[in-house]
Enzyme design. Structure first.
Site, PDB file in Angstrom:
ATOM      1  N   LYS A   1      15.028  18.000 -28.476  1.00 51.50           N
ATOM      2  CA  LYS A   1      15.723  16.931 -29.214  1.00 51.50           C
ATOM      3  C   LYS A   1      15.886  17.300 -30.687  1.00 51.50           C
ATOM      4  CE  LYS A   1      15.139  12.946 -26.244  1.00 51.50           C
ATOM      5  NZ  LYS A   1      14.873  11.528 -26.101  1.00 51.50           N
TER       6      LYS A   1
ATOM      7  N   LYS B   1      20.410  16.835 -16.361  1.00 51.14           N
ATOM      8  CA  LYS B   1      20.131  15.502 -15.814  1.00 51.14           C
ATOM      9  C   LYS B   1      21.095  14.458 -16.376  1.00 51.14           C
ATOM     10  CE  LYS B   1      16.820  13.315 -18.844  1.00 51.14           C
ATOM     11  NZ  LYS B   1      15.788  12.316 -18.921  1.00 51.14           N
TER      12      LYS B   1
ATOM     13  N   LYS C   1      21.497   8.936 -20.848  1.00 48.24           N
ATOM     14  CA  LYS C   1      22.198   7.908 -21.629  1.00 48.24           C
ATOM     15  C   LYS C   1      22.885   8.510 -22.838  1.00 48.24           C
ATOM     16  CE  LYS C   1      18.320   4.825 -21.272  1.00 48.24           C
ATOM     17  NZ  LYS C   1      17.354   5.704 -21.942  1.00 48.24           N
TER      18      LYS C   1
HETATM   19  N1  AQP Z   1      18.682  11.624 -14.607  1.00 44.86           N
HETATM   20  C1  AQP Z   1      17.533  11.055 -14.294  1.00 44.86           C
HETATM   21  N2  AQP Z   1      17.035  11.161 -13.045  1.00 44.86           N
HETATM   22  C2  AQP Z   1      15.865  10.555 -12.721  1.00 44.86           C
HETATM   23  N3  AQP Z   1      15.136   9.844 -13.583  1.00 44.86           N
HETATM   24  C3  AQP Z   1      15.587   9.714 -14.839  1.00 44.86           C
HETATM   25  N4  AQP Z   1      15.105   9.054 -15.924  1.00 44.86           N
HETATM   26  C4  AQP Z   1      15.948   9.228 -16.952  1.00 44.86           C
HETATM   27  N5  AQP Z   1      16.999   9.987 -16.570  1.00 44.86           N
HETATM   28  C5  AQP Z   1      16.803  10.297 -15.261  1.00 44.86           C
HETATM   29  C6  AQP Z   1      13.859   8.308 -15.938  1.00 44.86           C
HETATM   30  O1  AQP Z   1      14.084   7.080 -16.595  1.00 44.86           O
HETATM   31  C7  AQP Z   1      12.899   6.711 -17.278  1.00 44.86           C
HETATM   32  C8  AQP Z   1      13.148   6.285 -18.677  1.00 44.86           C
HETATM   33  O2  AQP Z   1      13.889   7.121 -19.401  1.00 44.86           O
HETATM   34  P1  AQP Z   1      13.997   6.926 -20.987  1.00 44.86           P
HETATM   35  O3  AQP Z   1      15.053   5.973 -21.318  1.00 44.86           O
HETATM   36  O4  AQP Z   1      12.668   6.588 -21.559  1.00 44.86           O
HETATM   37  O5  AQP Z   1      14.332   8.317 -21.530  1.00 44.86           O
HETATM   38  P2  AQP Z   1      14.970   9.547 -20.883  1.00 44.86           P
HETATM   39  O6  AQP Z   1      14.151  10.074 -19.765  1.00 44.86           O
HETATM   40  O7  AQP Z   1      15.217  10.474 -22.008  1.00 44.86           O
HETATM   41  O8  AQP Z   1      16.314   8.933 -20.286  1.00 44.86           O
HETATM   42  P3  AQP Z   1      17.769   9.284 -20.731  1.00 44.86           P
HETATM   43  O9  AQP Z   1      18.721   8.474 -19.952  1.00 44.86           O
HETATM   44  O10 AQP Z   1      17.989  10.749 -20.724  1.00 44.86           O
HETATM   45  O11 AQP Z   1      17.794   8.704 -22.184  1.00 44.86           O
HETATM   46  P4  AQP Z   1      18.165   9.400 -23.552  1.00 44.86           P
HETATM   47  O12 AQP Z   1      19.511  10.029 -23.308  1.00 44.86           O
HETATM   48  O13 AQP Z   1      18.224   8.242 -24.503  1.00 44.86           O
HETATM   49  O14 AQP Z   1      17.102  10.373 -23.899  1.00 44.86           O
HETATM   50  C9  AQP Z   1      11.942   7.882 -17.217  1.00 44.86           C
HETATM   51  O15 AQP Z   1      10.961   7.584 -16.238  1.00 44.86           O
HETATM   52  C10 AQP Z   1      12.802   9.008 -16.777  1.00 44.86           C
HETATM   53  O16 AQP Z   1      12.089   9.975 -16.027  1.00 44.86           O
END
Ligand code: AQP
Length: 337
Positions: free
Chosen positions: A113, A200, A203
């Protein structure tokens, strides 16, 4: 015997997508049957990267409403907003003061990040895993559901609890903190981007076509699936490393249609993309329809969500303040007169 306690959360950093649902929230819904579950919206984590203050509150409520719409039952699970329980920030500070800097500097997520932030990396981003450790340790969690990407952070939380608190400070009831274990999640939970089967679904991906959000209307879902990256081969299959997009889309179909991997693989073994994509779109729209309907209900009348978050906060505060007091005592702070 009391049920094992589980703590988890999602950041309100934008609209929740299929990955957040299938990889996280869906598992909490199963866990609430057998475990003492606490789920929070981790809004303090959301500001570790630049954020839009005009959206934070709305995204926080929307995330909590989606937890409920996906099947979280507030009678069995405490739902709350992280920043509304002040103990998270306070324990984070106490843990900061015993955590070696180089433990944080080697965190993979920080390095990834930080590259994206250039010169703008905040201390908060480096500290993200310590705040996460505070979240977990405050609730004496026995288990923390973790995907591959969060394993290193949970290991850090365990090391902080064991080596930096329990080994160095004595509590009235030793050990001071409970050391949590990872809960390895069931297979098929990692959802990949629609535009690149090797990264993956996320968001923060600038390309909105890379993800299906839980609130996308049917036409948009159909459009995104129609445009999803595929390959020139006919027939869908699992496990071919040269066909990551196929593996992902077939995996989504298996879950969202409710047919499971074997039946989905047999059904689609000879199919062309022109036949498969409308099927996947239909399965996705049907799976999301009840979630969207419940979400609209919750957002139309704020009373129910307000009540859920109030009750959740009160329950969370009781447990969290108790742990915080144990740590404050162990570290030798004066008690208020
Ligand atoms: N693509 C994914 N497949 C399976 N699980 C996922 N999670 C996120 N993306 C996937 C799971 O969602 C939970 C919370 O995620 P988060 O919002 O705390 O942060 P993250 O993992 O970084 O999710 P994003 O969507 O990628 O958010 P941004 O882009 O803001 O960093 C976790 O349990 C994660 O495993």
């Amino acid at each position: 015997m009391s049920r094992p306690r589980v703590l988890s959360g999602v950041q309100p950093t934008g609209a929740l997508h299929l990955g957040n649902w299938l990889g996280a929230i869906r598992n909490w819904v199963d866990l609430q049957e057998t475990h003492d579950t606490f789920v929070c919206v981790v809004d303090l984590h959301a500001i570790t990267v630049p954020h839009d203050p005009s959206r934070l509150a709305e995204d926080t409520r929307s995330t909590a409403a989606l937890y409920l719409a996906c099947g979280i039952d507030p009678k069995r699970c405490s739902v709350f907003v992280q920043s509304q329980v002040a103990a998270h920030s306070e324990l984070c500070w106490l843990l900061n003061c015993v955590t070696p800097l180089n433990w944080l500097e080697r965190m993979i997520q920080f390095k990834e990040k930080a590259v994206k932030q250039g010169d703008n990396v905040s201390v908060g981003l480096l500290d993200y895993p310590v705040l996460m450790a505070a979240d977990i340790l405050l609730y004496d969690a026995d288990l923390v559901p973790v995907g591959e990407d969060q394993k290193q952070h949970l290991e850090l939380a365990r090391d902080i609890a064991q080596q930096r608190i329990n080994a160095r400070f004595r509590g009235k009831d030793t050990p001071v903190l409970k050391v949590p274990k990872p809960l390895i999640l069931k297979e098929g939970a990692r959802v990949m981007s629609l535009t690149d089967g090797r990264s993956k679904m996320s968001k923060s991906d600038p390309n909105e076509g890379s993800r299906i959000t839980l609130l996308d209307p049917p036409e948009l879902i159909t459009k995104k699936i129609k445009r999803a990256k595929t390959d020139p081969e006919r027939g869908l299959e699992f496990g071919n490393p040269d066909r990551p997009e196929t593996d992902n889309l077939l995996g989504l179909y298996a879950i969202l249609s409710g047919k499971g991997r074997q039946q989905a693989a047999t059904e689609c073994a000879e199919m062309g993309w022109g036949q498969f994509k409308p099927l996947l779109a239909e399965a996705t729209v049907s799976a999301l329809e009840p979630i969207q309907a419940r979400y609209r209900e919750l957002m139309q009348d704020p009373t129910e969500l307000d009540q859920v978050l109030r009750t959740g906060r009160e329950k969370a505060e009781t447990v969290a303040n108790d742990t915080l007091e144990r740590v404050r005592d162990a570290l030798g702070f004066a008690r208020p007169a």
